[in-house]
Design a protein around this motif. Structure first.
Motif, PDB file in Angstrom:
ATOM      1  N   VAL A   1       0.859  -1.173   0.000  1.00  0.00           N
ATOM      2  CA  VAL A   1       0.000   0.000   0.000  1.00  0.00           C
ATOM      3  C   VAL A   1       0.899   1.227   0.000  1.00  0.00           C
ATOM      4  N   ASP A   2       0.510   2.265  -0.700  1.00  0.00           N
ATOM      5  CA  ASP A   2       1.279   3.510  -0.659  1.00  0.00           C
ATOM      6  C   ASP A   2       0.340   4.700  -0.754  1.00  0.00           C
ATOM      7  N   LEU A   3       0.790   5.796  -0.171  1.00  0.00           N
ATOM      8  CA  LEU A   3       0.048   7.056  -0.149  1.00  0.00           C
ATOM      9  C   LEU A   3       0.976   8.165  -0.613  1.00  0.00           C
ATOM     10  N   TYR A   4       0.421   9.081  -1.399  1.00  0.00           N
ATOM     11  CA  TYR A   4       1.209  10.221  -1.865  1.00  0.00           C
ATOM     12  C   TYR A   4       0.401  11.494  -1.686  1.00  0.00           C
ATOM     13  N   HIS A   5       1.018  12.478  -1.049  1.00  0.00           N
ATOM     14  CA  HIS A   5       0.377  13.776  -0.807  1.00  0.00           C
ATOM     15  C   HIS A   5       1.300  14.864  -1.350  1.00  0.00           C
ATOM     16  N   GLU A   6       0.745  15.781  -2.155  1.00  0.00           N
ATOM     17  CA  GLU A   6       1.562  16.841  -2.755  1.00  0.00           C
ATOM     18  C   GLU A   6       0.798  18.153  -2.732  1.00  0.00           C
ATOM     19  N   VAL A   7       1.522  19.212  -2.373  1.00  0.00           N
ATOM     20  CA  VAL A   7       0.972  20.564  -2.403  1.00  0.00           C
ATOM     21  C   VAL A   7       1.845  21.402  -3.316  1.00  0.00           C
ATOM     22  N   ASN A   8       1.207  22.036  -4.307  1.00  0.00           N
ATOM     23  CA  ASN A   8       1.936  22.865  -5.261  1.00  0.00           C
ATOM     24  C   ASN A   8       1.357  24.271  -5.255  1.00  0.00           C
ATOM     25  N   ASP A   9       2.225  25.261  -5.028  1.00  0.00           N
ATOM     26  CA  ASP A   9       1.832  26.676  -5.067  1.00  0.00           C
ATOM     27  C   ASP A   9       2.565  27.358  -6.214  1.00  0.00           C
ATOM     28  N   MET A  10       1.806  28.108  -7.022  1.00  0.00           N
ATOM     29  CA  MET A  10       2.421  28.817  -8.138  1.00  0.00           C
ATOM     30  C   MET A  10       1.954  30.263  -8.172  1.00  0.00           C
ATOM     31  N   LEU A  11       2.924  31.150  -8.367  1.00  0.00           N
ATOM     32  CA  LEU A  11       2.667  32.575  -8.523  1.00  0.00           C
ATOM     33  C   LEU A  11       3.361  33.018  -9.804  1.00  0.00           C
ATOM     34  N   TYR A  12       2.597  33.642 -10.711  1.00  0.00           N
ATOM     35  CA  TYR A  12       3.112  33.878 -12.055  1.00  0.00           C
ATOM     36  C   TYR A  12       2.652  35.244 -12.558  1.00  0.00           C
ATOM     37  N   TYR A  13       3.656  36.120 -12.869  1.00  0.00           N
ATOM     38  CA  TYR A  13       3.406  37.429 -13.469  1.00  0.00           C
ATOM     39  C   TYR A  13       4.011  37.445 -14.867  1.00  0.00           C
ATOM     40  N   ARG A  14       3.399  38.261 -15.760  1.00  0.00           N
ATOM     41  CA  ARG A  14       3.907  38.302 -17.130  1.00  0.00           C
ATOM     42  C   ARG A  14       3.709  39.675 -17.746  1.00  0.00           C
TER      43      ARG A  14
ATOM     44  N   THR B   1      -2.569  23.731  -5.809  1.00  0.00           N
ATOM     45  CA  THR B   1      -3.126  22.426  -6.155  1.00  0.00           C
ATOM     46  C   THR B   1      -2.723  21.426  -5.082  1.00  0.00           C
ATOM     47  N   ILE B   2      -3.699  20.729  -4.537  1.00  0.00           N
ATOM     48  CA  ILE B   2      -3.442  19.693  -3.539  1.00  0.00           C
ATOM     49  C   ILE B   2      -3.830  18.353  -4.148  1.00  0.00           C
ATOM     50  N   LEU B   3      -2.862  17.456  -4.207  1.00  0.00           N
ATOM     51  CA  LEU B   3      -3.063  16.151  -4.832  1.00  0.00           C
ATOM     52  C   LEU B   3      -2.901  15.065  -3.782  1.00  0.00           C
ATOM     53  N   ASN B   4      -3.821  14.132  -3.752  1.00  0.00           N
ATOM     54  CA  ASN B   4      -3.739  12.963  -2.873  1.00  0.00           C
ATOM     55  C   ASN B   4      -3.976  11.707  -3.700  1.00  0.00           C
ATOM     56  N   ARG B   5      -3.089  10.741  -3.541  1.00  0.00           N
ATOM     57  CA  ARG B   5      -3.239   9.460  -4.220  1.00  0.00           C
ATOM     58  C   ARG B   5      -2.926   8.337  -3.239  1.00  0.00           C
ATOM     59  N   GLY B   6      -3.663   7.268  -3.352  1.00  0.00           N
ATOM     60  CA  GLY B   6      -3.406   6.089  -2.543  1.00  0.00           C
ATOM     61  C   GLY B   6      -3.686   4.841  -3.335  1.00  0.00           C
TER      62      GLY B   6
ATOM     63  N   ALA C   1       1.381 -12.427 -12.063  1.00  0.00           N
ATOM     64  CA  ALA C   1       0.048 -11.836 -12.154  1.00  0.00           C
ATOM     65  C   ALA C   1      -0.082 -10.809 -11.041  1.00  0.00           C
ATOM     66  N   GLY C   2      -0.565  -9.623 -11.393  1.00  0.00           N
ATOM     67  CA  GLY C   2      -0.689  -8.576 -10.385  1.00  0.00           C
ATOM     68  C   GLY C   2      -1.772  -7.588 -10.741  1.00  0.00           C
ATOM     69  N   GLY C   3      -2.293  -6.943  -9.727  1.00  0.00           N
ATOM     70  CA  GLY C   3      -3.304  -5.915  -9.934  1.00  0.00           C
ATOM     71  C   GLY C   3      -3.203  -4.847  -8.869  1.00  0.00           C
ATOM     72  N   ARG C   4      -3.719  -3.682  -9.198  1.00  0.00           N
ATOM     73  CA  ARG C   4      -3.651  -2.549  -8.278  1.00  0.00           C
ATOM     74  C   ARG C   4      -4.892  -1.680  -8.451  1.00  0.00           C
ATOM     75  N   ALA C   5      -5.375  -1.142  -7.325  1.00  0.00           N
ATOM     76  CA  ALA C   5      -6.466  -0.167  -7.335  1.00  0.00           C
ATOM     77  C   ALA C   5      -5.952   1.130  -6.716  1.00  0.00           C
ATOM     78  N   ASP C   6      -6.307   2.256  -7.342  1.00  0.00           N
ATOM     79  CA  ASP C   6      -5.840   3.561  -6.889  1.00  0.00           C
ATOM     80  C   ASP C   6      -7.015   4.509  -6.693  1.00  0.00           C
ATOM     81  N   TYR C   7      -6.912   5.294  -5.650  1.00  0.00           N
ATOM     82  CA  TYR C   7      -7.855   6.393  -5.420  1.00  0.00           C
ATOM     83  C   TYR C   7      -7.086   7.699  -5.534  1.00  0.00           C
TER      84      TYR C   7
END
Length: 707
Positions: free
Chosen positions: A373-386, A422-427, A445-451
């Protein structure tokens, strides 16, 4: 197949055929004369140099367990530390020639089996400190593992072409110390020191310290680059059944005159100006500051059951202040572009991610069961001027006579383009069975389910806020069979998926969620060991289908609405050869053919871009034992490609040369990259941005001292 490619492929094939002839005639026994009688001595089979230098017998990247590559029913390549050192590779792009089916796309993104691929793992875990626009550096990497095709059954969401896993250097049981200094043209200078070994008398505690620093100029105007990496490791055998490993890596990179884009070309792939031209000012820069913390606990529960728990946390902050090409101008009306309208971009992006992973491996008679089993949590902040164009204070730039420093950034009229999070969560949970059905037949033989869930917050307009969640499934079935010690065929079926972004989900006409992009691969191949194990020839034939690509909805008046119908078909084959041509002469040869077809989508240009039909990589080394030296020659051929605007990216062939000498505890090495100083493009982007330029000739001289 064009004439030029045939001329390049012929010597490589000739080398393999010559090797076969030489090895076929190689005596496996020795006849000696003593006291006027002949005595026939029994031959001793010795593993060839090519296989000892450049081949690994087992890997974990494909199955999550330590599995012999011969029992892995999917194409795998491993680049060893010796190969990395021989080619003086400082970053992953230096090694693409040694990975069949992989070519440069842009920055850290590659094309693998026809598909854009930017999924990177470290020790099997998500958490890329170079995420963004920095290319992974190799100072603290001992091995690179490449799994071809969908890898969802083990790793969950990812790209259809495959996955690259970097194996980091670990503390060693024996004392190892190295000091290395390298100098080269373009004022290149680097230095590193590494020390690894026991921290106590019985080596139950071990350490690693590595420090690397480099600086260099560039053939591109205004560009200088500095890198620094600090890598610390500690391993502790808590008792006979438990080992705790800790690692901390600090990465800093600063490049002036960046982000470095390409140079525009005409439709036939000819550069419109000198390759030293750069759209960026001296004050522009790209700065990366990243830290990684990693911990692993290996626990031997009993004689048949092992567990592993891993955690990987990373922080990545990338700041970019740079000029981008916005438009090409033809001021004198002669039909040739001679000037660029420029944008100025002030872009800051910060990413924090955490991976938690746990797995059990059970050895049950003829079955190896993996559950995890694995869990991944990511927070990405972006500030962009042009700011764009002269009306906002950004001066144009000439192709033929660029004058830098005409305007000051402080006078630009910058507009906020995005301020978002952007907040990303995967498990995921997965189960795999490796069954040794007979002495010759193995099945997997293998299988995986992801949320997955993703929340997008627009700090400037809450009406743009988006959230969605979804579930994805992946499977793999495969088999290997030992026809003989020389021939070991395999076959597999594998699937994968890539979630749609939260931003795209809002363009569904009926409000329903788009399914993830799905991919499926059928692959057959054979691994062969010929001529007393001196020729290792691997062949892989594959077909990949990728579905659920988004395209414009033809039934809706508004162009923004999307539907999920697109499809890409990729098919081809790869040949990888490791060969001892003679006891002193070895070669590593990789060839890939790929045919890509896009249907039912309007985004053909992007998906077909940078997908060459042919790629050939050669690295051959000859040893001189009497003087403890070796010489090596490399070649890299990539056939014609197209960019996203259907412009040609010309085929190219570049050659490299290396010389190594060992004297007592010293190793001296000279590497010449792009030996004949060829001017070429490695890949293309768009007509405006241009094609990415391959480096002119680079010469590196290094001295390493082991103590």
């Amino acid at each position: 197949m064009n004439v030029k490619f045939s001329l390049i492929l012929a010597p490589a094939c000739g080398a393999v055929l010559f090797a076969g002839s030489a090895l076929a005639n190689d005596n496996t026994s020795v006849s000696v004369t003593q006291d006027d009688s002949n005595v026939q001595l029994e031959a001793i089979q010795v593993e060839g140099r090519a296989l000892s230098y450049y081949k690994e017998d087992e890997t974990t990247v494909a199955t999550g367990t330590a599995t012999p590559i011969d029992e892995t029913p999917q194409s795998v390549q491993v680049l060893t530390e010796t190969l990395i050192e021989d080619q003086a590779a400082r970053q992953i792009s230096d090694l693409y020639r040694s990975i069949s089916g992989v070519s440069y796309n842009n920055f850290s993104v590659v094309t693998m089996r026809g598909f854009e691929q930017d999924v990177i793992l470290y020790d099997g875990l998500k958490g890329d400190p170079f995420s963004g626009f920095s290319i992974p550096q190799l100072f603290n990497i001992s091995e690179i593992q490449v799994l071809k095709g969908p890898a969802g059954a083990i790793y969950g969401a990812g790209d259809a072409g495959g996955v690259i896993n970097y194996v980091t250097k670990k503390p060693s049981y024996e004392q190892q110390n190295r000091l290395e200094v390298t100098a080269g043209n373009e004022d290149f200078l680097s230095g590193s020191i590494e020390s690894s070994g026991p921290a106590n008398e019985d080596a139950s505690q071990r350490y690693r310290v590595g420090i690397y620093s480099s600086g260099e100029d560039s053939y591109r105007n205004n560009v200088e680059e500095e890198n620094r990496i600090i890598d610390l490791g500690y391993a502790w055998d808590l008792d006979a059944k438990n080992t705790l490993s800790l690692q901390y890596t600090d990465i800093k990179q600063y490049i002036t005159g960046a982000r470095i884009r390409g140079i525009p070309t005409d439709d036939d792939g000819n550069f419109l100006t000198d390759i030293s031209w750069n759209n960026n000012e001296k004050s522009d820069f790209q700065e990366l500051d990243a830290q990684v913390f990693q911990a692993t606990l290996d626990h031997n529960i009993n004689s048949w059951l092992d567990s592993r728990f891993s955690a990987r946390y990373f922080e990545n902050k990338e700041v970019q202040n740079y000029h981008e090409i916005a438009e090409l101008l033809d001021n004198d009306g002669d039909g040739n572009y001679d000037e660029t309208v420029r944008q100025y971009r002030d872009r800051q992006e910060e990413t924090k991610g955490l991976t938690l992973a746990s797995s059990l491996v059970a050895e049950l008679d003829d079955h190896t069961i993996l559950a995890g089993v694995d869990l991944y949590h990511e927070v990405n902040d972006m500030l962009y001027y042009r700011a764009e164009g002269e009306t906002n204070g950004v001066s144009n730039l000439s192709f033929t006579d660029p004058v830098y420093g005409q305007t000051n950034v402080s006078s630009y009229d910058l507009a906020l383009r995005s301020d978002d999070r952007t907040i990303l969560n995967r498990g995921g949970v997965y189960l795999q069975d490796q069954w040794r059905a007979t002495d010759k037949l193995s099945l997997v033989a293998g299988g995986r389910a992801d949320y997955m869930s993703e929340d997008f917050t627009d700090n400037t307009d809450s009406s743009n806020n988006l959230s969605y969640n979804d579930i994805g499934y992946s499977t793999r079935l495969g088999t290997t069979y030992e026809l003989s010690k020389q021939l070991k065929p395999y076959a597999s079926y594998s699937t994968g998926f890539t979630p749609q972004s939260a931003e795209d989900q809002q363009y569904s006409a009926d409000g329903s969620l788009f399914d993830p992009e799905k991919s499926q691969q059928v692959e057959v191949g054979v691994r062969s060991y010929l001529f007393d194990n001196r020729l290792n020839l691997n062949f892989a034939l594959y077909r990949i289908i990728r579905n659920n690509m988004l395209t414009d909805d033809p039934d809706e008046d508004e162009e923004d609405y999307l539907i999920s119908i697109g499809e890409i078909r990729s098919k081809g084959f790869e040949v990888d050869a490791l060969v001892d041509i003679t006891p002193r002469w070895v070669a590593n040869v990789n060839y890939a053919y790929n045919d890509l077809k896009v249907s039912e989508t309007s985004d053909d240009g992007r998906n077909l871009a940078n997908s060459p039909y042919h790629q050939l990589g050669v690295w051959t080394r000859y040893d001189f034992p009497s003087i403890s030296s070796s010489i090596a020659l490399g070649a890299d051929y990539v056939s014609q490609q197209k960019n996203r605007d259907d412009q040609i990216v010309k085929p190219f062939t570049v050659y490299d040369l290396s010389w190594q000498t060992n004297w007592e505890d010293w190793k001296f090495q000279v590497n010449v990259k792009n030996l004949f100083d060829k001017e070429y493009a490695v890949s293309g982007f768009t007509e405006t941005i241009g094609s990415y330029v391959g480096e002119p000739r680079r010469v590196y001289l290094s001295a390493a001292y082991d103590f």
